[in-house]
Motif scaffolding. Structure first.
Motif, PDB file in Angstrom:
ATOM      1  N   TRP A 110     -11.788  -2.771  -2.426  1.00 32.24           N
ATOM      2  CA  TRP A 110     -10.891  -3.656  -1.373  1.00 32.24           C
ATOM      3  C   TRP A 110      -9.648  -3.801  -2.085  1.00 32.24           C
ATOM      4  CZ3 TRP A 110     -13.888  -4.935   2.212  1.00 32.24           C
ATOM      5  CH2 TRP A 110     -15.433  -5.204   2.066  1.00 32.24           C
ATOM      6  N   ASP A 111      -8.441  -3.995  -1.376  1.00 31.45           N
ATOM      7  CA  ASP A 111      -7.690  -4.735  -1.695  1.00 31.45           C
ATOM      8  C   ASP A 111      -7.617  -5.998  -2.035  1.00 31.45           C
ATOM      9  OD1 ASP A 111      -6.227  -1.763  -0.582  1.00 31.45           O
ATOM     10  OD2 ASP A 111      -7.159  -3.451   1.036  1.00 31.45           O
ATOM     11  N   LYS A 140      -4.151  -3.355   5.078  1.00 30.14           N
ATOM     12  CA  LYS A 140      -4.942  -3.978   3.433  1.00 30.14           C
ATOM     13  C   LYS A 140      -6.139  -4.260   4.188  1.00 30.14           C
ATOM     14  CE  LYS A 140      -1.983  -5.428  -0.126  1.00 30.14           C
ATOM     15  NZ  LYS A 140      -1.973  -6.424  -1.178  1.00 30.14           N
ATOM     16  N   LEU A 188       0.543  -1.579  -0.122  1.00 32.04           N
ATOM     17  CA  LEU A 188       0.529   0.161  -0.077  1.00 32.04           C
ATOM     18  C   LEU A 188       1.020   1.001   0.304  1.00 32.04           C
ATOM     19  CD1 LEU A 188      -2.818  -0.699   2.479  1.00 32.04           C
ATOM     20  CD2 LEU A 188      -2.708  -1.029  -0.245  1.00 32.04           C
TER      21      LEU A 188
END
Length: 478
Positions: free
Chosen positions: A428-429, A347, A336
Motif C-alpha cells: 500500500w501507499d 497512489k 511516488l
C-alpha cells in the motif's frame, strides 16, 4: 405463527369470561407481571441445529449482511432536522444488567433501520430490532387437527442485545411493546378470552450445544400481561471456547428469539422466530483501559467497523490530513517519483469508509508485542519519509517531506503505525504530513480507545485466508 387451542381449554376460557361479565367486570383481571422465567415450560421440540460456522464463512456472511443493511438504511430518506444517530455517541462496552442499558436502547431504536431487514447493529456491542408479530389461534380436535380459526392476536415484538467484554456471551432482551397488542377474535372473545391466552418468549442458539448455549428457559405470561409489562425477558447466549480458531480463539455462532404458545392445552403449529443473527467471540488477552482488563468478549459482527475523525475539532489537522489522503492522494508525501519525473501509477491509500462495499480495502491492527517486525518497518519508513533519517532515509531523499516537520508539530502518518498497512507495507501507499502536536495526540488517543471500544482484534497470520478473516476497520471523515 399458528397455535392450536384444545376444545376443553377454549370452553374453560369462555366460561371464565361469562363469569366475569356476570360479576360486572369489563374484562378479565390482568395477572401481575413476573420477572422470573417459567422453568416449567415444555422443552423446545426437536429441531435440527444449524451447521457450525468457520471463521471464514462467518466473516464473509457478516460483511455481506453489513453491506446489505447499509444499502437498505441509505434508502430511507430523512430530513436535515432528523439525522440518523451515529454509533460514535455510544461506542464500546457497558456493564450488562437485568434490564437493557436505557441510553443504548433508546439510541438504537431511534432509527428506521430497527424496523427493517436484520434489525439494527448500532455498534459492535449493541443490537436492536422491532418486528410485527401475528399469531393465529385455531381450535383443534381431540386428535390435534385444526378445525376452526378462533382469532388473530397482533403485537409489536422488540429485541435488544448487549455484547460483553468480560465473558464469551451476549445478553438478549425481549418484550412485547407496551399497548401494542391487538385482538381480532370477535367482540366478546376480544375482551374475555384472547387477553388470557399465554405467550412464551425464549432465546435460542442456532448451533449445537458444543458450540453455544442459551439460558434460562422461556418467559410465559398472558397476552394482557405482556401488553402492560415494563419488564424485559432476557437470556445469555454463551459461546464455547473449545470450538475456535486462531491465536485469539475466535468463534462465531447465531442466535434468535422465538415466540410460541405451548402447554398442556395449547400446541404451537409453527413457532415464530426472529431471523438468526451472528455474534463473534474471542479470548484475546491484550485489551485493557488503564487497570481494567477485558480478556474475553462477544460482539455483534454484522456491521462495518469504523472510527470517525471530524474536521474543525481538536484533531482537525489529522482529520484534514486523512481527507486529503483519501481524496487527493497525488498531493501527499512521499511522492511516488522525484519532482519533475512522471509517476509510475497513482497512489492507492486504503481504509476509506464505504459501508455498502464489503470488499473495500481496510486496515488491520498490529501491536508492538505481537508484530515487532512490522512495527519497526512502519517506524523506519515513516522516519525516512518525514525526517530523512533511519535505515530507509535514502529511499525518500527526493520524495519525502521537503522540510521535515514545523516547530511545535509532529509527523502524522497514515495508514497508522499500528496497522499492517502502515508505511512499511509495500502493498500500500501511505501519506505523511506535519501537524500540530496537540491534534496528533488527540487523534492518537481516539485510535487507542477505538481499538478497545470496537474490540478490534490484532492481525493473526495463522488464520485461514488471513487477508479475509482478520478483523479490519475503516476511517470516516466528517
Amino acid at each position: 405463527m399458528k397455535v392450536g387451542i384444545s376444545q376443553q381449554e377454549l370452553a374453560d376460557l369462555r366460561a371464565q369470561g361469562r363469569e366475569a361479565r356476570e360479576q360486572g367486570h369489563k374484562s378479565l383481571p390482568v395477572p401481575a407481571p413476573t420477572t422470573q422465567p417459567d422453568r416449567t415450560a415444555p422443552a423446545k421440540p426437536a429441531k435440527k441445529a444449524a451447521e457450525p460456522l468457520t471463521v471464514l464463512e462467518a466473516d464473509r456472511a457478516s460483511k455481506q449482511a453489513a453491506a446489505d443493511n447499509a444499502r437498505q438504511a441509505a434508502q430511507g430518506l430523512r430530513t436535515a432536522a432528523d439525522p440518523i444517530p451515529t454509533p460514535e455517541h455510544h461506542r464500546g462496552w457497558v456493564p450488562i444488567g437485568e434490564m437493557p442499558h436505557e441510553d443504548r436502547l433508546n439510541a438504537c431504536l431511534d432509527g428506521d433501520a430497527a424496523d427493517k431487514g436484520i434489525g439494527r447493529v448500532y455498534n459492535r456491542f449493541t443490537y436492536c430490532a422491532r418486528w410485527n408479530l401475528q399469531v393465529e389461534y385455531w381450535e383443534i380436535d381431540s386428535k390435534g387437527v385444526p378445525v376452526e380459526k378462533e382469532g388473530t392476536t397482533s403485537a409489536v415484538w422488540r429485541v435488544f442485545g448487549q455484547g460483553d467484554a468480560k465473558d464469551r456471551r451476549v445478553r438478549i432482551f425481549s418484550q412485547i411493546e407496551k399497548d401494542s397488542v391487538d385482538y381480532d377474535w370477535g367482540p366478546i372473545d376480544n375482551i374475555f378470552v384472547a387477553p388470557g391466552v399465554p405467550l412464551s418468549l425464549m432465546g435460542q442458539c442456532s448451533q449445537d450445544f458444543d458450540v453455544c448455549g442459551a439460558g434460562p428457559g422461556s418467559y410465559t405470561m398472558p397476552w394482557a400481561t405482556w401488553d402492560n409489562n415494563p419488564i424485559w425477558a432476557n437470556w445469555d447466549i454463551y459461546n464455547r471456547e473449545q470450538n475456535s480458531e486462531g491465536r485469539d480463539k475466535i468463534s462465531y455462532n447465531q442466535w434468535y428469539v422465538e415466540a410460541f404458545t405451548d402447554n398442556e392445552e395449547y400446541t404451537t403449529l409453527n413457532r415464530a422466530e426472529t431471523p438468526p443473527r451472528l455474534m463473534r467471540c474471542d479470548s484475546a488477552t491484550y485489551f485493557n483501559k488503564g487497570k481494567a482488563k477485558y480478556p474475553k468478549a462477544c460482539i455483534f459482527s454484522e456491521v462495518t467497523p469504523h472510527l470517525t475523525y471530524t474536521r474543525g475539532t481538536t484533531h482537525h489537522a489529522v482529520a484534514e490530513h486523512l481527507y486529503i489522503a483519501f481524496n487527493q492522494p497525488r498531493s501527499t508525501y512521499p511522492l511516488l517519483a522525484p519532482p519533475g519525473q512522471p509517476w509510475p501509477r497513482d497512489k492507492k491509500i486504503p481504509g476509506k469508509y464505504d459501508p455498502v462495499n464489503q470488499d473495500a480495502p481496510g486496515l488491520h491492527r498490529i501491536t508492538k508485542k505481537l508484530h515487532p517486525d512490522e512495527t519497526k518497518a512502519n517506524k523506519d519508513h515513516k522516519d525516512g519519509a518525514c525526517f530523512k533519517t533511519g535505515p530507509q532515509r535514502d529511499l525518500y531523499r527526493d520524495t519525502g517531506l521537503p522540510n521535515g516537520t514545523n516547530p511545535g508539530e509532529q509527523c502524522d502518518e497514515y495508514p497508522f503505525a499500528s496497522t499492517l498497512e502502515g508505511a512499511g507495507n509495500a502493498s500500500w501507499d501511505f501519506s505523511v504530513k506535519s501537524v500540530p502536536a496537540k491534534d496528533n495526540r488527540v487523534a492518537g488517543g481516539m485510535l487507542r480507545e477505538y481499538y478497545v471500544d470496537d474490540r478490534m482484534l490484532a492481525w493473526d497470520k495463522g488464520l485461514d485466508r488471513p487477508a479475509e478473516t482478520n478483523d479490519r476497520f475503516y476511517m470516516k471523515i466528517d
